[in-house]
Every structure is written in structure tokens, then in C-alpha cells.
Design a protein around this motif. Structure first.
Motif, PDB file in Angstrom:
ATOM      1  N   LEU A  16     -64.945  -3.706 -14.758  1.00  0.00           N
ATOM      2  CA  LEU A  16     -66.344  -3.326 -14.920  1.00  0.00           C
ATOM      3  C   LEU A  16     -66.501  -1.873 -14.501  1.00  0.00           C
ATOM      4  N   ALA A  17     -67.155  -1.078 -15.332  1.00  0.00           N
ATOM      5  CA  ALA A  17     -67.354   0.335 -15.004  1.00  0.00           C
ATOM      6  C   ALA A  17     -68.566   0.851 -15.753  1.00  0.00           C
ATOM      7  N   HIS A  18     -69.066   2.024 -15.332  1.00  0.00           N
ATOM      8  CA  HIS A  18     -70.209   2.615 -16.038  1.00  0.00           C
ATOM      9  C   HIS A  18     -69.764   3.634 -17.077  1.00  0.00           C
ATOM     10  N   VAL A  19     -68.484   3.955 -17.117  1.00  0.00           N
ATOM     11  CA  VAL A  19     -67.923   4.833 -18.145  1.00  0.00           C
ATOM     12  C   VAL A  19     -66.582   4.258 -18.563  1.00  0.00           C
ATOM     13  N   ASP A  20     -66.096   4.697 -19.729  1.00  0.00           N
ATOM     14  CA  ASP A  20     -64.808   4.221 -20.217  1.00  0.00           C
ATOM     15  C   ASP A  20     -63.658   5.104 -19.779  1.00  0.00           C
ATOM     16  N   HIS A  21     -63.942   6.371 -19.464  1.00  0.00           N
ATOM     17  CA  HIS A  21     -62.873   7.271 -19.040  1.00  0.00           C
ATOM     18  C   HIS A  21     -62.301   6.774 -17.708  1.00  0.00           C
ATOM     19  N   GLY A  22     -61.025   6.586 -17.642  1.00  0.00           N
ATOM     20  CA  GLY A  22     -60.398   6.085 -16.425  1.00  0.00           C
ATOM     21  C   GLY A  22     -60.227   4.588 -16.435  1.00  0.00           C
ATOM     22  N   LYS A  23     -61.229   3.870 -16.938  1.00  0.00           N
ATOM     23  CA  LYS A  23     -61.135   2.414 -16.992  1.00  0.00           C
ATOM     24  C   LYS A  23     -60.033   1.995 -17.954  1.00  0.00           C
TER      25      LYS A  23
END
Length: 938
Positions: A16-23
Motif C-alpha cells: 500500500l502506498a500513495h505513489v507508485d514510484h518506489g513501490k
């Protein structure tokens, strides 16, 4: 299922994350390390293995939640990569339902965002066990040039802020209002001495307990406090357990005494550093500086390699790119996959422990009246629920699975051979034909028993009730499972069977399930509760084919899209247009692309967005309440008369408090169950809307408290200015809440119809349609009053007949109110946050020579009930026009972080989108501006 049949060795988690970069980079590293050779370690972070769709590759974001089975040591880990973009938050809901734990990613630079609140709330609702990953630690070193102490303060602040969100959920004080979230922990100026905060045993995320990881997914390294505690235990002569507790928080190590002390306050000029800074961050900073700075100490890298016996090939150390050399050393010193997966195995529960904790969310207990209930059926349903609670994976246990969504893949991507090497026949099971090139698979989790290929199961909808027998036939189907697959990202691995606790893809349910359903080997099973979605599809467009001859293909494509996307809505407007509703622009673009290229395969004409608006009036609720009087003594009303002159309708309108409007709007499902008398289903809807209530509390009581709390919050804001007026306001609202006749539109909307004032007596020969506080009685705001009954003191037969006629016209008044609130006077959009008081007086028929002429007069202008309905509708719409009507539109709350040089460009985009900027401030300790704004949905 393979070599991992022990349910206790299974872990189901979602990212779960608020952005896709890195996830996505993190997911690729985990796959490369444990995915059975699916990716070479050198390719980790460079290939988007989970984001295999063309549109995902082009936009570099995740759009579909996809699963992959990983093998780590003796464990099987089912990893579900969910989108970070708000337009695809429905995919987060499906991933959360099938998982037992969530890996919450927070950017170490950007910190907590509004989407972080959303994913944490989703994890809380679904009763997931969360772990926190603070990603992009390298940016604190390379971009922001922070010192280790400054970075430590930043990390402590983020952990404290995330714990604040979780503690608010635990204490049942979390707020749905975006403005209240916006002024939360990040805006209250706390944090100057956050490093001195004592550990709170109630905190969800505590690094010393091992459920917080620090990572740089780009460079492939990460760690928890445990890794450094193990390393320093022998050097300092202390136990690793004691060091793990000391390596976070205000704890300081004295080299001379070799003692660890706790200090709440440190002198400003003191050079003492917390142990996390001294033993963790400073070594990391030194390695980065030695590798990336031209004058760095290159010998430090050799020292790290020798100290930790790292197997780094010499050719990688000779690379001219210092970043590549750094990645080679760091990824072997602190391998990201080991840190994350060991944390998952240690901190996230196995399916047996998780399902016993989540059972109240998955299948809430129903209050069953034993009168007329088959005790055998009830006993079996309870046995099935108990099997789910203990995650019984034995072959004798009842088999129960939940399908979170249906997803489509091209037929050519299906495996050619089965689990035993047999050649598979790829017939299409969609709509009973083979015309479609798409195959629909069910994304499912097995909660009890063993699911086998070829097994016959019952498909239960959310409305199914095993105790109602034959009347529930439309909510249950029988299906045969064609194939089971273990999901490997884009790939599928056929399996013959799967035990409880596993996540699988199922083929053969395409014509039985639209979006989600419960699968059971027995009819006598309660269906799983509905999933909770964070947003609603508000962006609508009308779609038609460029060539009218392709209408059939478009309709078929819309059916396929509606099945493939868990959040899209396909409807037909009153003008016969096919309307597609999506969550936002990106979601809409992807839906249109799928229609054109996959499902309909025709050229389409798409209208400009049909944004959802609401109609309301200007003003403050408290001001309008002061002016609201009986219509017989006030000119502030609208009057309409039926064409035959027998009914006079007087309507007054006022604005509801905004908090009460929000409560009514967000409780539509629960209100529908309570008002309609379906309390057996209301528990599941209550769990969807607010999962952290006391389990034994009545749903009606919870909703009543919500309504009273909303009114009291408005009174509280008024009391700060005028206490006498606030007390008067409170008394008036207590009376009004006892007079709720109906809600609208569709019986459950955010508008209220009040019964007429009891002081408004019938005058002369006319009789008032008094109505009944039906909704107030259902909500427990007033006891059954019998207000709609005919008075006992009717003096004549004619007056008695008139009272009976007035009673029979109550439904006409309510229907007129429903029609008015469903289509307002400005542009036929639903009304929002309005209250109506309707007084309708009935006059007797004029004397006629005979009955035939009497009937002719009464129906001269259509049936009388229809006349009353139309008069009420017109009066309500006219009353709104008289009170300064206004249109309101849906707004997104967004938080943007940008360097100063891009601030002007960002404002240009916000102005182009008609955004309303709320706040702009420079982040403390960062060269970044944080801008918060409301942005229209289109």
C-alpha cells in the motif's frame, strides 16, 4: 499447492502506498530475490514485472492489483501489488480483502499524504496487520544533504505521524472530513523535540518491535533495527534483544561506561546523539559519502566488504559509475528482500491467526430469531463460519472462498498445459460462446477447506440468506470450476487444488459473477460482507459508436468492461445514452482504451465529461432555522394547488447542517437496511462504513448517535459565539429529529422531509395530511406515535371520510418529495442537504347530483393522487428557487510538493483545473513547497 502445504507457513500481504514510484521497484526486488529465477538480480528495479499492461508501462504507474507467489525460506508469501493512484483505489480494496497484512510505504522526503490516510484506513477497516516501510532514505543524503541527526528527526516525525493516524482509528475519533485531516499532526507545529518522545505501548508502528523498515528500493538495500542489533551485540557485549529496544528513541550510549541511558531533554549544545544516529545512520552516511563524493574515503568500502564478508565481484567495484559501485555494496550488505520478507514473516500473522482476528469483519454475526428457522440449516451455517474462523484446511472441512474481483486476460496468455502436463482446451465460458478473445478469471482467496479443479460450488451474492430457503434462489447459483491457477504476475501456473489460506485465480465463473461473490461447497453459508471503497465514480461520459451498426458490439464491450473493472459503472440515461462512470481522468482514459482495443474493438465517440453536480441553497442552517415558522403564520413559503382545487400544498425549505448531510450521505446502505426493515443485512453494511464500533452495539443505536453527534457538532461551533442561541438551536433540532417522515431521493438520500407541525391544525372544512415520523421511529429518535391515525373526535361521516382520504394520500406527498429531490429545478440534478416541511390540506368534494358526476369531476384533471404528487413536487422545486439555489460539484483534496523553481508551473496547472488553493508553506528543513488545494473532478 506445491511444496508449501503448511498453512502456518503462508503469508498473504499487499503493498500500500500513495505513489507508485518506489513501490513497484520494491516489488521487483522481492520477486528477483525469491521468485524462483523470474528476474535476475541485476534487473531488479529496472523491469516492471508486476505492471505488465501496456498502459501501465507507458504511464509508469500501477493500474491493476496483481498477485505473485514467492518462496522465502520455509514460507510461501503471496504478494499483491496494488495501485497507489487514487483513481484506482478500488483495486486497493480488493487487495486488502484477500490479504492478512499490508506493507505501507511512506516516502521519507514527502512524508504522509492524504492517500496515506486512505490506505491506512483501508487496512484498518479490513483488519489487516500493517508494517511500515520508510522508503527513499537515500534522498535525505543525496538530494536534501541532511545530517544524520536531521534525518533522524525527520524519520521520527513520520513514524509519529503515522502512529497518530492509527491511534485515531483505534480511539474511534477519526474524521472523514478532509479539512480536519489536513490540520492533523503535520500542521500543529509539533516535532521540535520529537526525538525525545517516550515509547508508547499503544503505538502500532515501533521500530524496536521490528515492524518498521528503512529502505532505498532504487539502490536495493533496506534494514530493520534487528539487523544492526545483531551486528553490534557482539561488539558491545550486550544482548541483541536489549540493543533492539535501545536503537530507537531517546537512548544514548556512553563509550566510557558502556551504559545506555534515557534522556527526555538534551542540552542544545550537547554533542550526544541517539543510538540510532550513532550506530545506524552515521555508518550509512559514511558509506554514501565515500562512494559518491570525489574526495571520499574509498577504503571505507573495502572495510565494509571485509567486515561483513560480502561477495562483491571485483569487476563491479571497478565500474566507473560510483552509483553502480554503491548499489553493489549496499545491496549485499543490507539486502532489501531479506529485510522486508523477514519482517513480513515475523510481524504478519499466518492465515490461521489472521482469520480468527478478521472473522468479525469477513462474516459478522447475525442476530437470528429462532421462530420459524430451520435449526439444522443454522447449525451448519455456524459450523461453516467456525471453519473459516480457524482456517480449517482439511479436505473434510466445508470449502469457502471469496472472489474479490473478476479480471480479463487474453485467451492466448492462458497456460497450454495443466498441472499434470495434460493439454488444456481453451473454450470460452463467457456468455456461453467463443466469440470473445478475453477470458475472465476470478481473483480469490480460499478461507476454508480445499478447492479443486472441476469442483462444483455454490456462488452466493451479498444478499443471500441461508435461513430464507426458496426465496433466496435468485441470489445463489451453481457453477463448476474449470481450472485453478497460481498467479505469477502476468503468468499463470495451473494447480489441481489449493488449501485454505492461499490466493488463486479461478476459471469457469465468468458467466456467474459480475464483480464479487462468495463461493461455498454448501448452500448453508453466510456470504462475506461487502468491500469498502474509499471514493465513488463521479466522472461520467456518454459513449456511442462512430458507426451506428456497431451498437451491438459496443453493448457487448460495455458488459465485458463492467465485469472486468470492479469500480466502473455502466448505465443508460433517460435519453437512451450509454453512460460510463469512472473515478477520475486516468481511470476513464484506461476504460475508453480497453473498450476500443480489447472489449468492443470499434471506433467510439465520447462526450465531454458529465460531471456529477448537486443542487442546494445558499445560507447557514442555523440562520434558516430561526426563520422557520408555521406556514399558516409566515409568508416565507410556496403554495401550490391541485388542478381540481381540492388540495393546497404549502412548502418551506431550509438547509441542513453540513455534518448531518455528510452522515446521511455516507450511511445510505445502512439507512436502506434500517428503514426497509432488513436488519439482518445491516450489520455487514455497518462494518463497511465503520468497522471499529463495539461489536455488541446495535446498528440503529450507532446511526442514531452519528446523527445526534452531527447536529451537536454544529451546535458546538455556534455555542462559541452565542450560548443562548445555541441552546435554542439545540431544542429546535431535538423536536425536528422526532418528525422525520422520509429521506430522499430514493428513500435514503441526504435530504429530509419533516412532518407538519402538530400545531398546524386543520382549518374549516379542510383536513391536513399529517404524515407519520416513520424514519424517526426506525432510528429510535421517537417511539411509535401513531401520528398518522385518524382523530377520534370526527364529528360527521363526511369528515371521517376526508380524514381517511388524507391518510391515503400520505404516499403521494412522499412520492412528490422523492421526485423533487431526485431532480432539482436548476438542471435536474439531485438535491443536497435540504429539509422540507410540507403542509397539504384536503378540501371536501363539492356536492354533486349523483356519484357519476362526482367521479367525473374528481378525475377531470387526472387521478387525485397523481395531482397531489405533482403539486408537492412543483412546490418543493419552487421553494428551492425562492431560496437562492446553488450548484455544488465534487472536489478532490490534493497535496502537492514541489521545489521553488517549479512553483509557478504548478500554479498554472492548478489554475487551468479551476483549483482552490487552501494553503502554501515551506516544509521545515526541506527546500520544498507544500501546497494543499481542492481540485474539481474535471
Amino acid at each position: 499447492m506445491g511444496d508449501f502445504d503448511d498453512t502456518q507457513n503462508i503469508r498473504n500481504m499487499c503493498i500500500l502506498a500513495h505513489v507508485d514510484h518506489g513501490k513497484t521497484t520494491l516489488a521487483d526486488h522481492l520477486i528477483a530475490a525469491t521468485g524462483g529465477g523470474l528476474l535476475h538480480p541485476k534487473l531488479a528495479g529496472k523491469l516492471r514485472f508486476m505492471d505488465f499492461l501496456d498502459e501501465e508501462q507507458r504511464r509508469a504507474i500501477t493500474m491493476k492489483s496483481s498477485s505473485i507467489a514467492l518462496h522465502y525460506k520455509d514460507y510461501s508469501v503471496n504478494l499483491i501489488d496494488s495501485p497507489g493512484h487514487m483513481d484506482f483505489c478500488s483495486e486497493v480494496s480488493t487487495a486488502a480483502r484477500l490479504s492478512d497484512g499490508g506493507l505501507v510505504l511512506v516516502d521519507a522526503v514527502e512524508g504522509v499524504h492524504i492517500q496515506t490516510h486512505a490506505v491506512l484506513r483501508q487496512a484498518w477497516i479490513e483488519k489487516l496487520t500493517p508494517c511500515l516501510v520508510l522508503n527513499k532514505i537515500d534522498r535525505l543524503i543525496c538530494e536534501l544533504k541532511m545530517s544524520p541527526m536531521e534525518a533522524y528527526n525527520r524519520l521520527v516525525k513520520i513514524v509519529h505521524e503515522v502512529n497518530g493516524i492509527m491511534s485515531a482509528y483505534k480511539s474511534e475519533k477519526y474524521l472523514s472530513d478532509v479539512d480536519s485531516i489536513r490540520v492533523g499532526p503535520s500542521g500543529e507545529g509539533e516535532g521540535d523535540n520529537l526525538e525525545f518522545i517516550e515509547d508508547d505501548e499503544e503505538d502500532t508502528f515501533q521500530p524496536q518491535k521490528g515492524n518498521v523498515a528503512f529502505a532505498c528500493a532504487l539502490d536495493g538495500w533496506g534494514f530493520t533495527v534487528h539487523e544492526f542489533a545483531e551486528f553490534y551485540a557482539t561488539k558491545l557485549g550486550a544482548s541483541s534483544v536489549a540493543l533492539q529496544k535501545a536503537l530507537w528513541g531517546p537512548r544514548y550510549f556512553h563509550p566510557k561506561t558502556k551504559m545506555i541511558t534515557v534522556k527526555k531533554v538534551v542540552d542544545a549544545g550537547s554533542r550526544e546523539r541517539p543510538m540510532f544516529v550513532q550506530f545506524v545512520l552515521e555508518p550509512l552516511w559514511q558509506v554514501y559519502q565515500s562512494a559518491l563524493e570525489p574526495d571520499g574515503n574509498k577504503g571505507l568500502l573495502e572495510k565494509v566488504i571485509k567486515s561483513f564478508n560480502l561477495n562483491v565481484p571485483p569487476r563491479e567495484l571497478l565500474n566507473k559509475d560510483p552509483k553502480a559501485v554503491l548499489q553493489s555494496v549496499m545491496s549485499r550488505w543490507l539486502p532489501l528482500s531479506d529485510a522486508i520478507l523477514s519482517m513480513v514473516v515475523k510481524c504478519m500473522p499466518d492465515p490461521i491467526a489472521a482469520q480468527s482476528f478478521r472473522i468479525s469483519r469477513l462474516i459478522p454475526k447475525r442476530e437470528v430469531l429462532l421462530d420459524g428457522v430451520d435449526t439444522t440449516v443454522l447449525a451448519e451455517a455456524d459450523h461453516v463460519r467456525m471453519s473459516i474462523e480457524v482456517c480449517d484446511s482439511s479436505p473434510e472441512a466445508p470449502c469457502v472462498a471469496f472472489v474479490a474481483k473478476m479480471f480479463a486476460i487474453p485467451m492466448k496468455l492462458l497456460p497450454q498445459r495443466g498441472s499434470n502436463g495434460e493439454i488444456l482446451s481453451h473454450f470460452s465460458d463467457e456468455y456461453g460462446n467463443s466469440e470473445s478473445d478475453e477470458c475472465f478469471l476470478a481473483f480469490a482467496r480460499i478461507f476454508s477447506g480445499v478447492l479443486c479443479s472441476g469442483q462444483r460450488v455454490f456462488v452466493l451474492s451479498a444478499l443471500y440468506d441461508p435461513l430464507k430457503g426458496e426465496s433466496m434462489q435468485k441470489h445463489v447459483q451453481v457453477a463448476e470450476l474449470h481450472s485453478l491457477y497460481l498467479m505469477m504476475g502476468q503468468g499463470l501456473k495451473p494447480v489441481a487444488s489449493a488449501k485454505a489460506g492461499n490466493v488463486v485465480a479461478i476459471r469457469g465463473l465468468g458467466q456467474h459473477i459480475l464483480k464479487s461473490a462468495t463461493l461455498s461447497s454448501t448452500r448453508n453459508c453466510w456470504p462475506f460482507s461487502s468491500m469498502a471503497f474509499q471514493v465513488a465514480p463521479t466522472l461520467r461520459v456518454a459513449i456511442e459508436p462512430s458507426d451506428p451498426a456497431d451498437t451491438g458490439a459496443l453493448m457487448k464491450g460495455l458488459r465485458l468492461l463492467n465485469r472486468a473493472d470492479p469500480f466502473v459503472e455502466v448505465t443508460v440515461s433517460s435519453r437512451g445514452e450509454h453512460v460510463l462512470a469512472a473515478a477520475g481522468e486516468v481511470h476513464l482514459e484506461r476504460c475508453i482504451k480497453d473498450l476500443k482495443e480489447r472489449f468492443a474493438k470499434v471506433s467510439l465517440e465520447v462526450s465531454p465529461p458529465l460531471v456529477s453536480y448537486k443542487e442546494t441553497i445558499e445560507g447557514v442552517a442555523s440562520d434558516m432555522l430561526d426563520n422557520l415558522k408555521s406556514s399558516t403564520r409566515s409568508s416565507d413559503y410556496v403554495e401550490k394547488m391541485t388542478p381540481n382545487g381540492r388540495c393546497v400544498v404549502r412548502v418551506q425549505v431550509m438547509k441542513l447542517p453540513s455534518a448531518l448531510t455528510m452522515v446521511l450521505d455516507k450511511s445510505t446502505d445502512l439507512l436502506g437496511d434500517i428503514i426497509g426493515g432488513k436488519l439482518g443485512q445491516s450489520t455487514s453494511n455497518l462494518e463497511t462504513e465503520r468497522s471499529n464500533i463495539v461489536q455488541d452495539e446495535s446498528p440503529i443505536e450507532v446511526l442514531r448517535k452519528r446523527i445526534m453527534g452531527a447536529v451537536e457538532s454544529d451546535i458546538l461551533s455556534l455555542s462559541k459565539k452565542d450560548k443562548d442561541r445555541a441552546e435554542k438551536y439545540k431544542l429546535k433540532w431535538q423536536k425536528f429529529l422526532k418528525r422525520i417522515w422520509a429521506l430522499g431521493p430514493r428513500q435514503v438520500g441526504p435530504n429530509i422531509l419533516f412532518t407538519p407541525d402538530s400545531k398546524s391544525l386543520s382549518s374549516g372544512s379542510s383536513v391536513l395530511i399529517r404524515g407519520s415520523p416513520h424514519v424517526s421511529e426506525r432510528l429510535g429518535l421517537v417511539e411509535c406515535s401513531g401520528n398518522g391515525e385518524m382523530p377520534a373526535d370526527t364529528s360527521s361521516e363526511e369528515l371521517s371520510a376526508l380524514y381517511r382520504e388524507a391518510e391515503s394520500l400520505q404516499n403521494s406527498v412522499v412520492s412528490g418529495f422523492q421526485l423533487a429531490t431526485a431532480a432539482g429545478p436548476l438542471c435536474d440534478e439531485p438535491m443536497w442537504g435540504l429539509a422540507f416541511v410540507i403542509e397539504a390540506g384536503i378540501n371536501p368534494l363539492a356536492e354533486q347530483p349523483d356519484d357519476s358526476e362526482s367521479n367525473q369531476q374528481s378525475e377531470q384533471y387526472a387521478i387525485f393522487t397523481g395531482q397531489v404528487m405533482t403539486a408537492v413536487k412543483d412546490a418543493c422545486r419552487a421553494a428551492v428557487l425562492q431560496k437562492k439555489p446553488r450548484l455544488v460539484e465534487a472536489l478532490y483534496f490534493c497535496e502537492l510538493n514541489t521545489p521553488p523553481e517549479y512553483l509557478g508551473s504548478m500554479y498554472a496547472v492548478l489554475n487551468q483545473k479551476r483549483a482552490q488553493v487552501l494553503n502554501e508553506e515551506m516544509q521545515e528543513g526541506f527546500a520544498l513547497f507544500s501546497v494543499q488545494a481542492y481540485v474539481p473532478s474535471f
